[in-house]
Write a protein that holds these residues in place. Structure first.
Motif, short mmCIF file in Angstrom:
data_model
loop_
_atom_site.label_atom_id
_atom_site.label_comp_id
_atom_site.label_asym_id
_atom_site.label_seq_id
_atom_site.Cartn_x
_atom_site.Cartn_y
_atom_site.Cartn_z
N VAL A 72 0.84 -1.20 0.00
CA VAL A 72 0.00 0.00 0.00
C VAL A 72 0.88 1.25 0.00
O VAL A 72 0.60 2.22 -0.71
CB VAL A 72 -0.95 -0.01 1.21
CG1 VAL A 72 -1.63 1.35 1.37
CG2 VAL A 72 -2.00 -1.10 1.06
N GLN A 127 -7.77 -1.93 1.67
CA GLN A 127 -6.77 -2.37 0.70
C GLN A 127 -5.70 -3.24 1.35
O GLN A 127 -5.31 -4.27 0.80
CB GLN A 127 -6.13 -1.17 0.02
CG GLN A 127 -7.06 -0.43 -0.94
CD GLN A 127 -6.35 0.69 -1.69
OE1 GLN A 127 -5.14 0.82 -1.63
NE2 GLN A 127 -7.11 1.49 -2.41
N GLU A 243 -9.23 5.40 -6.41
CA GLU A 243 -9.15 4.73 -5.12
C GLU A 243 -10.43 3.97 -4.78
O GLU A 243 -10.38 2.87 -4.24
CB GLU A 243 -8.85 5.75 -4.01
CG GLU A 243 -7.47 6.39 -4.13
CD GLU A 243 -6.35 5.38 -3.98
OE1 GLU A 243 -6.57 4.27 -3.45
OE2 GLU A 243 -5.22 5.69 -4.43
N THR A 246 -10.63 0.80 -7.15
CA THR A 246 -9.59 -0.15 -6.75
C THR A 246 -9.97 -0.87 -5.47
O THR A 246 -9.87 -2.10 -5.37
CB THR A 246 -8.25 0.58 -6.56
OG1 THR A 246 -7.85 1.19 -7.78
CG2 THR A 246 -7.16 -0.39 -6.11
N THR A 247 -10.44 -0.11 -4.49
CA THR A 247 -10.81 -0.70 -3.19
C THR A 247 -11.99 -1.64 -3.32
O THR A 247 -12.00 -2.73 -2.73
CB THR A 247 -11.14 0.42 -2.20
OG1 THR A 247 -10.02 1.30 -2.08
CG2 THR A 247 -11.47 -0.15 -0.82
N TYR A 250 -10.79 -4.92 -4.91
CA TYR A 250 -10.09 -5.73 -3.91
C TYR A 250 -11.10 -6.41 -2.99
O TYR A 250 -10.96 -7.60 -2.66
CB TYR A 250 -9.16 -4.84 -3.07
CG TYR A 250 -7.79 -4.65 -3.66
CD1 TYR A 250 -7.04 -5.71 -4.16
CD2 TYR A 250 -7.20 -3.38 -3.70
CE1 TYR A 250 -5.79 -5.53 -4.68
CE2 TYR A 250 -5.94 -3.19 -4.23
CZ TYR A 250 -5.23 -4.27 -4.71
OH TYR A 250 -3.97 -4.09 -5.23
#
Length: 257
Positions: A72, A127, A243, A246-247, A250
């Motif tokens: 990260v 993340q 962000e 992406t989060t 995941y």
């Protein structure tokens, strides 16, 4: 500008926009910006491959959660923390319940408010926790998962820059890239990112693509809300999109039935 020259200039702009790789900037205009935003998922995939290597390498010497924290941190370092900054600024603006110019003024302030802090903490924790889980998978699945999430986050920018989405300000990154992406790039990008996701979850080839689709389905109305509140997109909004998507990807990759 010839197509090949525009492609090269767009690739350079995409790399300098989404990473800290020291690439010499070429010509910058709206056609080049459109090419750069269309190439954003490809840059994300390359960045994801590098981050997957960091996760696997650090995981060979440290516990999974430590390796995840290092990864990260590497992601923030390799992007100058700009996307995280954009997330904090965007959430602060939304949390103020102001609209238009008043909300944009809050986004310009250098400090981070309580809403922005909470958003950063939640995103980084999710993340890191997801990466710690992915570190325990086979290396092909781990690489596929990190590449998918990182590429999908940048694909969110491609979608946000599609034609019909205005810029909130007459200057800045938002004004340069808003409305520059046609219909073909989002369609091609969606298929490419979904294919990357197929091997991300061992034994469940459907879960990776579903995670991508679900993340984009959640991000789309959020983007619509932001555009309605601010009057369009800005560079901070694009960073927040990276962000958030992406989060969410995941999260979708580590959920189990």
């Amino acid at each position: 500008m010839p197509a090949e020259s525009r492609l090269l200039a767009g690739a350079r702009l995409a790399v300098t926009t989404f990473t800290t790789v020291p690439v010499r900037a070429g010509r910058i205009d709206r056609p080049v910006a459109g090419t750069a935003m269309a190439l954003a998922p490809a840059v994300g995939a390359l960045l994801g491959a590098l981050l997957a290597g960091v996760l696997l390498l650090s995981g060979a010497f440290a516990p999974p959660l430590v390796a995840a924290g290092v990864t990260v941190g590497a992601a923030a370092l390799l992007t100058r923390g700009l996307h995280l900054d954009g997330l904090a600024d965007t959430v602060d603006a939304l949390g103020s319940y102001r609209r238009g110019a008043a909300a944009l003024e809050i986004m310009k302030k250098p400090d981070v408010g309580p809403f922005g802090v909470v958003a950063l903490v939640v995103v980084l924790l999710v993340q890191a926790a997801a990466l710690a889980d992915l570190a325990g998978r086979s290396w092909p699945a781990c690489v596929a998962a990190v590449v998918t999430a990182t590429a999908a986050g940048r694909f969110g920018v491609t979608v946000a820059c599609r034609r019909g989405v205005p810029a909130a300000r007459p200057d800045g990154l938002g004004a340069l890239v808003a409305g520059t992406v046609g219909r073909v790039a989002p369609a091609v990008g969606a298929v490419a990112v979904a294919l990357l996701a197929v091997p991300a979850v061992p034994g469940r080839p459907w879960q990776g693509p579903l995670a991508v689709v679900a993340a984009l389905a959640v991000a789309a109305p959020l983007l619509t809300h932001v555009v309605r509140r601010l009057g369009g997109i800005t560079g901070d909004v694009l960073g927040a999109t990276v962000e958030v998507v992406t989060t969410l990807v995941y999260l979708g990759l580590v959920l189990s039935a």
